[in-house]
Design a protein around this motif. Structure first.
Motif, PDB file in Angstrom:
ATOM      1  N   MET A 224       0.832  -1.211   0.000  1.00 16.39           N
ATOM      2  CA  MET A 224       0.000   0.000   0.000  1.00 16.39           C
ATOM      3  C   MET A 224       0.863   1.256   0.000  1.00 16.39           C
ATOM      4  O   MET A 224       0.696   2.167  -0.804  1.00 16.39           O
ATOM      5  CB  MET A 224      -0.907  -0.031   1.221  1.00 16.39           C
ATOM      6  CG  MET A 224      -1.862   1.150   1.292  1.00 16.39           C
ATOM      7  SD  MET A 224      -3.012   1.120  -0.083  1.00 16.39           S
ATOM      8  CE  MET A 224      -3.742   2.718   0.085  1.00 16.39           C
TER       9      MET A 224
ATOM     10  N   ILE B  25       2.630   1.737  -3.254  1.00 13.33           N
ATOM     11  CA  ILE B  25       1.795   2.351  -4.299  1.00 13.33           C
ATOM     12  C   ILE B  25       1.730   3.862  -4.099  1.00 13.33           C
ATOM     13  O   ILE B  25       1.837   4.652  -5.039  1.00 13.33           O
ATOM     14  CB  ILE B  25       0.366   1.735  -4.293  1.00 13.33           C
ATOM     15  CG1 ILE B  25       0.431   0.276  -4.748  1.00 13.33           C
ATOM     16  CG2 ILE B  25      -0.576   2.535  -5.198  1.00 13.33           C
ATOM     17  CD1 ILE B  25      -0.885  -0.450  -4.630  1.00 13.33           C
TER      18      ILE B  25
ATOM     19  N   ARG C 286      -9.877   4.158  -1.827  1.00 11.44           N
ATOM     20  CA  ARG C 286      -8.665   4.973  -1.786  1.00 11.44           C
ATOM     21  C   ARG C 286      -7.556   4.342  -2.644  1.00 11.44           C
ATOM     22  O   ARG C 286      -6.793   5.028  -3.314  1.00 11.44           O
ATOM     23  CB  ARG C 286      -8.205   5.079  -0.329  1.00 11.44           C
ATOM     24  CG  ARG C 286      -7.108   6.109  -0.142  1.00 11.44           C
ATOM     25  CD  ARG C 286      -6.733   6.206   1.302  1.00 11.44           C
ATOM     26  NE  ARG C 286      -5.487   6.939   1.432  1.00 11.44           N
ATOM     27  CZ  ARG C 286      -4.789   7.009   2.551  1.00 11.44           C
ATOM     28  NH1 ARG C 286      -5.228   6.406   3.638  1.00 11.44           N
ATOM     29  NH2 ARG C 286      -3.669   7.677   2.595  1.00 11.44           N
ATOM     30  N   ARG C 287      -7.535   3.030  -2.617  1.00 13.00           N
ATOM     31  CA  ARG C 287      -6.522   2.314  -3.393  1.00 13.00           C
ATOM     32  C   ARG C 287      -6.751   2.512  -4.896  1.00 13.00           C
ATOM     33  O   ARG C 287      -5.818   2.675  -5.663  1.00 13.00           O
ATOM     34  CB  ARG C 287      -6.579   0.832  -3.031  1.00 13.00           C
ATOM     35  CG  ARG C 287      -5.519   0.028  -3.733  1.00 13.00           C
ATOM     36  CD  ARG C 287      -5.387  -1.343  -3.146  1.00 13.00           C
ATOM     37  NE  ARG C 287      -4.283  -2.039  -3.774  1.00 13.00           N
ATOM     38  CZ  ARG C 287      -3.724  -3.124  -3.264  1.00 13.00           C
ATOM     39  NH1 ARG C 287      -4.143  -3.598  -2.118  1.00 13.00           N
ATOM     40  NH2 ARG C 287      -2.737  -3.712  -3.892  1.00 13.00           N
TER      41      ARG C 287
ATOM     42  N   LEU D 232      -5.546   5.948  -5.789  1.00 12.27           N
ATOM     43  CA  LEU D 232      -4.079   5.972  -5.837  1.00 12.27           C
ATOM     44  C   LEU D 232      -3.560   5.277  -7.088  1.00 12.27           C
ATOM     45  O   LEU D 232      -2.625   5.744  -7.736  1.00 12.27           O
ATOM     46  CB  LEU D 232      -3.503   5.310  -4.585  1.00 12.27           C
ATOM     47  CG  LEU D 232      -3.542   6.162  -3.312  1.00 12.27           C
ATOM     48  CD1 LEU D 232      -3.136   5.334  -2.124  1.00 12.27           C
ATOM     49  CD2 LEU D 232      -2.623   7.377  -3.463  1.00 12.27           C
ATOM     50  N   ASN D 233      -4.183   4.159  -7.430  1.00 10.55           N
ATOM     51  CA  ASN D 233      -3.771   3.437  -8.644  1.00 10.55           C
ATOM     52  C   ASN D 233      -4.024   4.282  -9.890  1.00 10.55           C
ATOM     53  O   ASN D 233      -3.216   4.293 -10.818  1.00 10.55           O
ATOM     54  CB  ASN D 233      -4.542   2.116  -8.761  1.00 10.55           C
ATOM     55  CG  ASN D 233      -4.018   1.083  -7.767  1.00 10.55           C
ATOM     56  OD1 ASN D 233      -2.938   1.242  -7.225  1.00 10.55           O
ATOM     57  ND2 ASN D 233      -4.805   0.047  -7.523  1.00 10.55           N
TER      58      ASN D 233
END
Lengths: 198, 133
Positions: A1, A4, B2-3, B6-7
């Motif tokens: 995480m 990233i 959120r991931r 971000l990605n």
């Protein structure tokens, strides 16, 4: 995480840096240049490319250069435009292209004084082995002369300006006085009043 | 969630980093030995979809390659772009890099224009045409 997140931050930083609009950057020297209506690099390159193409493909010249490389000297180009244009730069480019084509050889009249001084040094200074010195009176004379004119017609009204350039290059046989070839390149550029700047 | 964001940021950053701020698109047209043409690279389909090479001719003038190509505007609007010849020797090496300038060209809808070029020296035996908007 966290990896990233770090990756995203680094890439966003690179993206911002790449788009930050640096004040100084290198550009393509062959790109089309339209900063002003005045004579520019694209005009110079276009003139040289067109005239060299015309000269090396003119049938009598093709025949003449198929077995030998004639010696040419370049005279100055008369600038009849209202602009200050370094016409020697145009002939330098033409000369370079013709030389690299393997079709012609040149004598450089701009270097005559320096060559004379060097030969005088080799002959008179006593510092050069006479058996290895270049001898006077052995140079090859030019068979042909390249010369020409550059003219322009500028027209303007309250809204726009039009600039027309015509570059003429001629090849004359020095012995017979016969013009063996002539080529022309025309360029027209137009611009709105607000962008005019010659 | 959120991931995903971000990605997305990572992907956007990566693609922006790759293309930088470039807006030019360039297509390279290769003329094969049999006369057929092929666009082998393009940053965008816009220009290459609108233009096509409808005819090519090559001949040797003395020992210099002379190339001609007819570029057709397949679109319904006027196209203003630039083209340039790229000369290659028999081993695929580019000859006289930056020897020719980009030339501006304008073609009206569904019309074609012919462009010509002469190789800079006798080592050239093939060519490409580059176009950019």
């Amino acid at each position: 995480m966290k990896l990233i997140q770090l990756f995203a931050v680094v890439l966003m930083g690179l993206m911002l840096a790449s788009c930050s609009g640096k004040k100084i950057q290198y550009g393509d020297a062959t790109a089309v240049e339209t900063t002003t209506l005045g004579f520019g690099s694209t005009d110079l390159q276009s003139i040289a490319a067109k005239l060299v193409d015309d000269l090396v493909t003119f049938p009598p010249i093709v025949q003449m250069t198929s077995t030998r490389r004639p010696v040419v000297f370049v005279d100055k180009i008369k600038n009849k435009t209202t602009e200050h244009i370094d016409t020697e730069s145009i002939t330098d480019t033409v000369q370079t292209k013709l030389l690299q084509s393997g079709k012609f050889r040149f004598v450089d009249m701009t270097a005559v004084k320096a060559v004379q001084e060097q030969l005088k040094f080799q002959m008179d200074s006593g510092m050069v082995d006479p058996s290895k010195a270049a001898a006077f009176g052995k140079q090859t004379g030019a068979e042909f002369m390249l010369y020409g004119n550059m003219s322009s017609i500028v027209k303007r009204n309250s809204d726009a300006q039009d600039v027309y350039y015509k570059f003429t290059l001629k090849l004359v046989n020095l012995e017979s006085g016969i013009m063996e070839w002539a080529g022309e390149k025309e360029i027209r550029k137009t611009g709105e009043k607000s962008f005019m700047s010659l | 969630m959120r991931r995903v964001i971000l990605n997305t940021i990572a992907l956007a950053g990566l693609s922006s980093f790759i293309v930088g701020c470039a807006v030019n698109e360039t297509a390279t047209v290769t003329v094969n030995d049999d006369g057929t043409t092929q666009i082998i690279e393009s940053n965008s389909g816009l220009l290459s979809d609108s233009l096509s090479i409808v005819d090519t001719k090559t001949a040797f003038v003395g020992n210099l390659l002379k190339a001609q190509a007819s570029i057709k505007n397949d679109s319904g609007s006027q196209l203003n772009f630039q083209y340039k010849f790229k000369w290659l020797d028999k081993n695929g090496f580019e000859v006289a890099i930056d020897g020719r300038p980009w030339q501006p060209l304008s073609i009206t809808p569904h019309e074609s224009k012919t462009v010509q070029g002469v190789a800079p020296n006798p080592t050239v035996n093939s060519f490409k045409i580059l176009v950019q908007d």
